[in-house]
Scaffold this motif. Structure first.
Motif, PDB file in Angstrom:
ATOM      1  N   CYS A  89      38.307  11.336  21.527  1.00 56.48           N
ATOM      2  CA  CYS A  89      37.833  12.705  21.336  1.00 56.48           C
ATOM      3  C   CYS A  89      37.457  12.872  19.863  1.00 56.48           C
ATOM      4  O   CYS A  89      37.772  12.024  19.039  1.00 56.48           O
ATOM      5  N   PRO A  90      36.805  13.959  19.491  1.00 55.68           N
ATOM      6  CA  PRO A  90      36.413  14.122  18.083  1.00 55.68           C
ATOM      7  C   PRO A  90      37.613  14.205  17.124  1.00 55.68           C
ATOM      8  O   PRO A  90      37.506  13.810  15.963  1.00 55.68           O
ATOM      9  N   GLY A  91      38.749  14.695  17.629  1.00 59.77           N
ATOM     10  CA  GLY A  91      39.949  14.703  16.793  1.00 59.77           C
ATOM     11  C   GLY A  91      39.798  15.525  15.522  1.00 59.77           C
ATOM     12  O   GLY A  91      38.893  16.354  15.389  1.00 59.77           O
ATOM     13  N   CYS A 101      37.513  18.708  15.105  1.00 57.74           N
ATOM     14  CA  CYS A 101      38.028  19.697  16.054  1.00 57.74           C
ATOM     15  C   CYS A 101      39.108  20.561  15.417  1.00 57.74           C
ATOM     16  O   CYS A 101      40.059  20.045  14.842  1.00 57.74           O
ATOM     17  N   LEU A 159      41.360  22.257  16.801  1.00 63.57           N
ATOM     18  CA  LEU A 159      42.640  22.258  17.499  1.00 63.57           C
ATOM     19  C   LEU A 159      43.440  20.977  17.249  1.00 63.57           C
ATOM     20  O   LEU A 159      44.585  20.867  17.658  1.00 63.57           O
ATOM     21  N   ALA A 160      42.830  20.027  16.555  1.00 65.03           N
ATOM     22  CA  ALA A 160      43.419  18.691  16.474  1.00 65.03           C
ATOM     23  C   ALA A 160      44.688  18.647  15.636  1.00 65.03           C
ATOM     24  O   ALA A 160      44.878  19.435  14.718  1.00 65.03           O
ATOM     25  N   SER A 173      43.399  10.776  22.282  1.00 65.36           N
ATOM     26  CA  SER A 173      43.212  12.213  22.084  1.00 65.36           C
ATOM     27  C   SER A 173      43.848  12.624  20.762  1.00 65.36           C
ATOM     28  O   SER A 173      44.916  12.120  20.413  1.00 65.36           O
ATOM     29  N   GLY A 174      43.234  13.575  20.103  1.00 67.18           N
ATOM     30  CA  GLY A 174      43.748  14.054  18.824  1.00 67.18           C
ATOM     31  C   GLY A 174      44.754  15.183  18.958  1.00 67.18           C
ATOM     32  O   GLY A 174      45.298  15.668  17.964  1.00 67.18           O
ATOM     33  N   CYS A 175      44.969  15.633  20.189  1.00 66.02           N
ATOM     34  CA  CYS A 175      46.037  16.606  20.437  1.00 66.02           C
ATOM     35  C   CYS A 175      46.300  16.636  21.934  1.00 66.02           C
ATOM     36  O   CYS A 175      45.608  16.009  22.730  1.00 66.02           O
ATOM     37  N   ASN A 184      45.673  18.555  24.195  1.00 66.24           N
ATOM     38  CA  ASN A 184      44.654  18.997  25.149  1.00 66.24           C
ATOM     39  C   ASN A 184      44.020  17.849  25.921  1.00 66.24           C
ATOM     40  O   ASN A 184      43.401  18.066  26.954  1.00 66.24           O
ATOM     41  N   ALA A 185      44.124  16.646  25.387  1.00 68.83           N
ATOM     42  CA  ALA A 185      43.789  15.447  26.155  1.00 68.83           C
ATOM     43  C   ALA A 185      42.315  15.297  26.494  1.00 68.83           C
ATOM     44  O   ALA A 185      41.970  14.718  27.520  1.00 68.83           O
ATOM     45  N   CYS A 186      41.426  15.804  25.643  1.00 70.15           N
ATOM     46  CA  CYS A 186      39.994  15.586  25.867  1.00 70.15           C
ATOM     47  C   CYS A 186      39.687  14.091  25.869  1.00 70.15           C
ATOM     48  O   CYS A 186      38.698  13.658  26.451  1.00 70.15           O
ATOM     49  N   GLY A 187      40.504  13.301  25.187  1.00 67.81           N
ATOM     50  CA  GLY A 187      40.291  11.854  25.157  1.00 67.81           C
ATOM     51  C   GLY A 187      41.008  11.136  26.284  1.00 67.81           C
ATOM     52  O   GLY A 187      41.083   9.901  26.285  1.00 67.81           O
TER      53      GLY A 187
END
Ligand code: SF4
Lengths: 544, 167, 104
Positions: free
Chosen positions: A410-412, A416, A418-419, A451-453, A455-458
């Motif tokens: 993810c952009p992390g 991001c 939220l990261a 994922s950078g947090c 939220n698990a977009c990655g």
């Protein structure tokens, strides 16, 4: 490929006008940021760490060459010359100005694209199998159903202020290439014993803070009741999904708290009621949509043999192509994962090139994969070498699909707001490490997701190896997870133990890979070995 | 001009006014009875106006629809979308009385609210009538059927006319 | 709080989205122009937001280092300079290498 008619075009054009007006009212102070935020999010416009970010929908991941060219032009004209392909098969731009947003949407509308419902608490862009319409193993092309759902969910008056975002995925094969069971609704188009097509509904999957695999709630919904059933699923959620706590508001929590059986009972009751309400489109509409997804004019059996005399080319063919339903053709994957690169990023120049190659070699069609790569779905095997040569010349020929270098990130914290931690540098270091030690090929299929947090977009829960960035007293820290899968054998990864520093996590991944290399039996992938030997030997190597 | 805002309607029949900030899309006289809670409504036999809060089950009203003249649906915050489902459920059950959205009702939600069957609005903060008209006129078509009479695109495409949407 | 600690105000420009910092009289995209807004920080932020001079402002605890305010949290350091993975896009490309070292 689906083409807009005057109705689709009028709706998208109206949305552009509406959003211009909303932006202007925000600029004039008639809307507060709190009021404007859900409106801009429903047009994919975020306020991110450095600037506004715009997420453009790529419905079910399918693009025409002209659309990819337009995406490149937007990167050049309004952004900083690049875009980022996401795990939802969309593209996002990182440096957008609010004052340009209306113009960008207008440019998109000219090529039948938009940013409608790419964020917000509404039904998001419908995702699908990136090999849809090409794969040898599907019962039907899933995209007509995704397109029907796209239309139904666009500007849905009842479901635009849901408790949380809502993601739907449609596939049509037993092989799951789209993480179907990790969606709010996963639909698998299936054929029943009578030979009829229908839809199996899996509801309540998701990643995020509380990952869950969607249970099957109905194994066969007839196609002429598909929309009605979806409407029933959504209505029960809209009425009873939790709104008191953002982290418990996804449908997975509702299904979990009610139990799948009770949720299903409520859906069936609502469905029975809605069947009399005339919400289903005429079947002729599905037939109309299907005509857009008919096969292109494939050549009759072109040379089926590939000249493998060039070993680099042969490696790329083995790694980056996928069996096609038509003899003489294959689906070719363009890796956006060069060693040390930023996963999923593509420059405007690269986008133009991929668009040109699609025109020359793939009937004008491209797909965005949720793994942040690009597919040319219909390539004649006789054209493969020419295609590969062009990709190689542009630095797009990495033969690493599904390997440890093919990292989802993810952009992390680089982009991001939220990261907790950066994802991209970790991906870069891992791919560099494995490329340098030469272990990539030996490791075979190894899906690594960062994922950078929470939220698990990655998709870290679904990685054979997952990495989650956390904030430990203001310092980036990384947890390691093992054993996840987003394929048909869907599984959620487990945390190994205490987290690691940025360099520590790279070493940890290598150690885990080494455990696999020494323990594997014939034909086992990393995931298979993990499942056989369990967590203990990995823990021993990591912390022992 | 948006449907319901026709200039031939007198204010009393058309847009209101219940008060300076209300918008009404009905020709009958506004109901002036105070709206009671769902519990009070089901307990008392004579109330004609009820107020739905987001957590209420609107289906509890269905047995007594014929004595209802006004349903107010409250939006404590515009982002709580339960009221959209409540409205549609009432219309699907045949409720034809006034359906009034109250609370944090903003112009950018008004077209969706109309589609879900609301025909009166009493927003906390006044709405600009021009913005309301623009919002209601914005989309030339709709993709899906709802509680209004608009014929969805997928019917238009296949030559299916208004008769399909008749109740 | 040590005497080097300062309270910066940051937010985004409403029109361009650019990250901006309160300079005492206006907003700048360069963090080195930022001043310690001290106890007035919250009221300044609210006032400037109401005037739409800044969007979504918030306060950033920072420490003065070599004459430049350094946000205490990594997120705000990344925010101040740009993505660490694209040094060509940091706000000061010529000193990008230094900037990156500062961030992490
Ligand atoms: S996982 Fe977290 S850090 Fe990564 S993009 Fe999603 S919200 Fe941002």
């Amino acid at each position: 490929m689906y083409l807009y008619d005057q109705y689709d075009q009028a709706m998208v054009d109206a949305r552009v006008a509406e959003f211009r007006d909303q932006c202007q009212r925000r600029i004039d102070g008639k809307l507060t940021e709190d009021q404007f935020k859900p409106l801009r999010l429903m047009n994919g416009l975020y306020l991110q760490l450095h600037a506004y970010m715009l997420r453009v929908a790529v419905p079910y991941g399918t693009l025409k060459s002209t659309q990819m060219h337009a995406l490149a032009d937007i990167a050049d004209k309004y952004d900083r010359g690049y875009g980022h392909f996401t795990t939802r098969q969309n593209i996002q731009y990182n440096w957008i100005k609010l004052e340009d947003a209306g113009d960008i949407l207008a440019d998109l509308a000219k090529v039948e694209m938009h940013a409608i419902q790419t964020s917000g608490n509404c039904i998001r862009n419908i995702s699908s199998d990136h090999f849809a319409g090409a794969a040898a193993d599907e019962v039907a092309d899933p995209r007509p159903y995704a397109e029907l759902l796209r239309q139904w969910s666009s500007f849905h008056p009842e479901f635009s202020y849901l408790p949380r975002k809502f993601k739907i995925c449609v596939i049509a094969s037993d092989r799951d290439r789209a993480a179907m069971k990790l969606h709010d609704i996963g639909i698998q188009i299936v054929r029943n014993d009578a030979g009829e097509l229908g839809a199996a509904f899996y509801v309540g999957g998701g990643m995020g803070r509380t990952p869950m695999i969607a249970p099957l709630i109905r194994d066969f919904v007839p196609l002429d009741q598909l929309i009605t059933y979806a409407e029933a699923c959504l209505r029960v959620y809209n009425r009873y999904g939790r709104r008191d706590n953002k982290y418990k508001a996804r449908i997975k929590i509702l299904v979990h708290e009610l139990g799948a059986a009770e949720y299903t009972r409520q859906v069936e009751e609502e469905f029975a009621h809605l069947l009399d309400q005339g919400v289903e489109p005429p079947f002729a509409e599905l037939k109309r949509i299907r005509t857009f997804f008919e096969d292109p004019a494939f050549a009759q059996s072109s040379a089926a043999e590939i000249d493998r005399s060039d070993p680099d080319f042969a490696l790329w063919v083995d790694r980056n192509t996928h069996p096609h339903k038509v003899e003489g053709y294959t689906s070719a994957v363009i890796s956006l994962k060069p060693v040390g690169g930023i996963p999923g990023d593509a420059s405007a120049e690269q986008m133009h090139l991929m668009a040109d190659l699609a025109k020359d070699y793939s009937f004008d069609e491209l797909r965005v994969m949720h793994t942040q790569n690009i597919v040319l779905p219909h390539v004649a095997k006789s054209d493969l070498h020419a295609l590969w040569t062009a990709l190689e010349d542009a630095g797009l020929g990495s033969p690493n699909l599904d390997t440890v270098e093919d990292i989802i990130a993810c952009p992390g914290l680089d982009y991001c707001s939220l990261a907790n931690a950066r994802s991209i540098p970790v991906a870069q270091k891992i791919s560099e490490r494995f490329a340098a030690t030469g272990k990539t090929a030996a490791l075979g299929e190894l899906k690594l997701k960062i994922s950078g947090c929470i939220n698990a977009c990655g998709h870290h829960h679904a990685g054979h190896i997952g990495i989650l960035g956390v904030d430990r007293k203001g310092v980036e820290n990384y947890q390691l997870l093992l054993g996840g899968s987003e394929a048909e054998d869907t599984a959620l990864a487990k945390i190994t133990g205490p987290g690691f520093s940025e360099d520590g996590i790279v070493d940890a991944v290598e150690k885990a890979a080494d455990v696999y290399l020494s323990a594997r039996e014939d034909g086992e992938r990393f995931l298979d070995t993990y499942r056989r030997i369990g967590m203990a030997p990995f823990k021993e190597a990591l912390y022992g | 001009m948006a449907e319901g805002l026709s200039s031939t309607q007198t204010p009393a029949e058309g847009r209101g006014p219940l008060d300076a900030t209300s918008l009404r899309f009905r020709d009958d006289d506004p109901v002036l009875d105070p709206a009671v809670t769902v519990d009070a409504f089901t307990a008392q036999g004579n109330a004609v106006a009820v107020r739905i809060e987001p957590g209420d089950d609107v289906r509890e009203l269905l047995p007594s629809l014929d004595r209802l003249a006004l349903v107010e649906i409250n939006f404590p915050t515009f982002g709580d979308g339960r009221g959209y489902s409540a409205a549609r459920i009432l219309r699907e059950a045949g409720y034809r009385g006034e359906l009034r959205a109250v609370g944090d009702v903003l112009v950018d939600q008004i077209a969706y609210l109309r589609r879900c069957g609301f025909d009166a609005f009493a927003p906390e903060a006044p709405l600009d009538p021009d913005d309301v008209a623009a919002a209601l006129d914005r989309f030339p078509h709709v993709y899906q059927p709802a509680a209004d009479e608009r014929n969805p695109i997928w019917n238009l495409r296949h030559g299916k006319g208004e008769e399909l949407r008749d109740e | 709080m040590s005497e080097n600690t300062m309270m910066l105000i940051t937010g985004n420009d409403l029109l361009t989205g650019a990250v901006i910092w309160w300079t005492g009289s206006d907003w700048s995209v360069h963090i080195e122009d930022a001043i310690d807004a001290g106890d007035a920080a919250e009221s300044i932020a609210a006032e400037q937001e109401a005037a739409r001079k800044v969007n979504v402002p918030y306060l950033v605890e920072s420490t003065m280092q070599d004459g430049v305010p350094r946000p205490n949290h990594i997120k705000d350091r990344v925010r101040a300079l740009g993505p660490t993975v694209r040094p060509d896009l940091t706000i000061k490309p010529d000193t990008a290498a230094n900037a990156i070292r500062e961030i992490v």
